[in-house]
Scaffold this motif. Structure first.
Motif, mmCIF file in Angstrom:
data_model
loop_
_atom_site.group_PDB
_atom_site.id
_atom_site.type_symbol
_atom_site.label_atom_id
_atom_site.label_comp_id
_atom_site.label_asym_id
_atom_site.label_seq_id
_atom_site.Cartn_x
_atom_site.Cartn_y
_atom_site.Cartn_z
ATOM 1 N N ARG A 1 0.773 -1.113 0.013
ATOM 2 C CA ARG A 1 0.154 -0.139 0.182
ATOM 3 C C ARG A 1 0.748 1.205 0.052
ATOM 4 N N LYS A 2 0.304 2.430 -0.322
ATOM 5 C CA LYS A 2 0.960 3.672 -0.389
ATOM 6 C C LYS A 2 -0.001 4.675 -0.202
ATOM 7 N N ASP A 3 0.066 5.541 0.865
ATOM 8 C CA ASP A 3 -1.051 6.330 1.287
ATOM 9 C C ASP A 3 -1.410 7.304 0.161
ATOM 10 N N GLY A 4 -2.618 7.537 -0.232
ATOM 11 C CA GLY A 4 -2.986 8.459 -1.221
ATOM 12 C C GLY A 4 -3.152 7.948 -2.588
ATOM 13 N N VAL A 5 -2.857 6.519 -2.728
ATOM 14 C CA VAL A 5 -2.996 6.097 -4.193
ATOM 15 C C VAL A 5 -4.613 5.730 -4.328
ATOM 16 N N ASP A 6 -4.994 6.292 -5.596
ATOM 17 C CA ASP A 6 -6.431 6.143 -5.834
ATOM 18 C C ASP A 6 -6.096 4.584 -6.519
ATOM 19 N N SER B 1 4.377 4.006 -12.948
ATOM 20 C CA SER B 1 4.301 5.116 -13.570
ATOM 21 C C SER B 1 2.943 5.776 -13.592
ATOM 22 N N ALA B 2 1.944 5.082 -13.646
ATOM 23 C CA ALA B 2 0.604 5.332 -13.166
ATOM 24 C C ALA B 2 0.447 5.826 -11.863
ATOM 25 N N ALA B 3 1.177 5.551 -10.893
ATOM 26 C CA ALA B 3 1.094 5.964 -9.452
ATOM 27 C C ALA B 3 1.693 7.459 -9.469
ATOM 28 N N LYS B 4 3.086 7.369 -10.168
ATOM 29 C CA LYS B 4 3.574 8.944 -10.238
ATOM 30 C C LYS B 4 2.593 10.026 -10.815
ATOM 31 N N GLU B 5 1.861 9.472 -11.866
ATOM 32 C CA GLU B 5 0.988 10.462 -12.448
ATOM 33 C C GLU B 5 -0.215 10.764 -11.489
ATOM 34 N N GLN B 6 -0.312 10.220 -10.230
ATOM 35 C CA GLN B 6 -1.335 10.580 -9.357
ATOM 36 C C GLN B 6 -0.683 11.558 -8.197
ATOM 37 N N GLY B 7 0.680 11.624 -8.297
ATOM 38 C CA GLY B 7 1.589 12.382 -7.472
ATOM 39 C C GLY B 7 1.896 11.949 -6.334
ATOM 40 N N VAL B 8 1.793 10.517 -6.016
ATOM 41 C CA VAL B 8 2.117 9.646 -4.844
ATOM 42 C C VAL B 8 3.476 8.986 -5.237
#
Length: 362
Positions: A284-289, A355-362
């Motif tokens: 898990r990583k906080d803030g991930v949608d 890469s997709a998580a980075k697009e969310q800024g997390v």
């Protein structure tokens, strides 16, 4: 597509597919016979089923019998319902992270239930002893969501001291490691590279099991319905390959897990880092949608939780049992990999998720 959902189902092994073809022959072949028929075709089909039974049994402890079922859910139902004898000894101890096939079945009996909590790593916190009114202790060997391995030797010992049966859901462990010694063990074909629609319940010698399904009692007088020789043969072949490759497969998934952990730097692990099956990575990583993550990394097949409950909209009961908040549970993903996952696939798939998580800024 890159497939990271081995806990939901596994790719069919070529050996299992080939074993099934023989028993799917039409009018010009001889593989479509009913295994309960006394003629030659029937006897051939019955022989194929018995060979498959021996191959599945080879993955399980000695001193018991294999009863084929339509899947592990049916096997677990048969174990729980088929061993009920008396209201006077009907308490069932169940871990809080069991699959719903166990949890919902136990609750449907309206019997006393003793919950076995787990610690923050997902390991069962066993009582000093189970009560003498306990007839069954149900704890899975490897959890399907977080991959933790339970202390089955201690569970078996404490169950025996209380005069209770130990039911082990070995769906995620069979074919991957030595299966726990228990009184009743449920397994599924499609979780070890066999076909869907076939499972088995292993019953220790001396354990009495009543039928819970009326009909012809074709399967050893316990289960009604005509077995599919093709499904049984595929299951048996998959079991045989799993036994032969167990060590090699274990080394492969351990290498994949180690690489994935390195790549998911900064993500928190759900479950134990040591007492686990390494083909399961729940992080898990906080803030991930997670819903957006799955949409953006659409070429990678991974899970937001248990596939069996993914449509419920409810947070995972397994992650809740670890003490995670709803927000933490909803920011968790599960990756499952195994025999047919290459290191190149792993690195490419994880890179797409990151890469997709980075697009969310997390």
């Amino acid at each position: 597509m890159i497939y990271f959902d081995y806990q939901a189902t596994t790719p069919l092994a070529p050996e299992a597919r080939d074993a099934m073809f023989r028993w799917l022959d039409g009018p010009d072949g001889s593989g479509f016979g009913n295994p309960n028929s006394p003629h030659r075709m029937g006897r051939q089909a019955a022989a194929a089923i018995e060979l498959a039974r021996d191959r599945v049994a080879a993955l399980l402890p000695p001193g018991g019998k294999v009863i084929f079922t339509g899947g592990a859910t049916e096997a677990l139902n048969l174990a729980i319902r088929g061993t009920r004898r008396s209201e006077r000894k009907d308490r069932i101890a169940v871990s809080t992270i069991e699959h719903l096939a166990v949890g919902d079945t136990v609750r449907s009996l309206n019997c006393p239930v003793e919950e076995i909590a787990v610690d923050q790593e997902g390991i069962a916190e066993l009582p000093d002893h189970f009560t003498k009114s306990t007839r069954m202790v149900a704890v899975m060997q490897v959890n399907n969501e977080i991959g933790t391995v339970q202390p089955t030797l201690e569970i078996a010992r404490k169950a025996k001291e209380a005069g209770a049966l130990f039911l082990c859901d070995a769906v995620q462990s069979a074919g991957k490691m030595d299966v726990a010694s228990a009184d009743l063990i449920a397994v599924a074909g499609h979780k070890m590279h066999g076909p869907k629609g076939i499972g088995a319940l292993w019953v220790r010698d001396g354990v009495e099991l009543d039928t819970v399904q009326t009909g012809g009692g074709q399967e050893q007088g316990i289960r009604a319905g005509t077995l599919s020789p093709a499904l049984c043969a595929g299951f048996g072949a998959a079991a045989q390959v799993a036994k032969e490759r167990m060590q090699r497969d274990a080394e492969h998934v351990a290498a994949l897990w180690s690489r994935a952990r390195d790549m998911f730097d900064g993500w928190e692990l759900n479950g134990s880092a040591q007492a686990r099956y390494f083909g399961n990575l729940n992080i898990r990583k906080d803030g991930v949608d997670v819903a957006r993550l799955m949409s953006d990394a659409r070429d990678v097949c991974f899970s937001a939780g248990s596939a069996c409950a993914s449509g419920s909209g409810k947070p995972s009961h397994v992650l809740a049992a670890l003490g995670l908040s709803k927000e933490q549970a909803k920011s968790s993903i599960r990756l499952g990999f195994g025999r047919y996952t290459t290191m190149a696939d792993l690195e490419k798939g994880v890179s797409e998720i990151l890469s997709a998580a980075k697009e969310q800024g997390v």
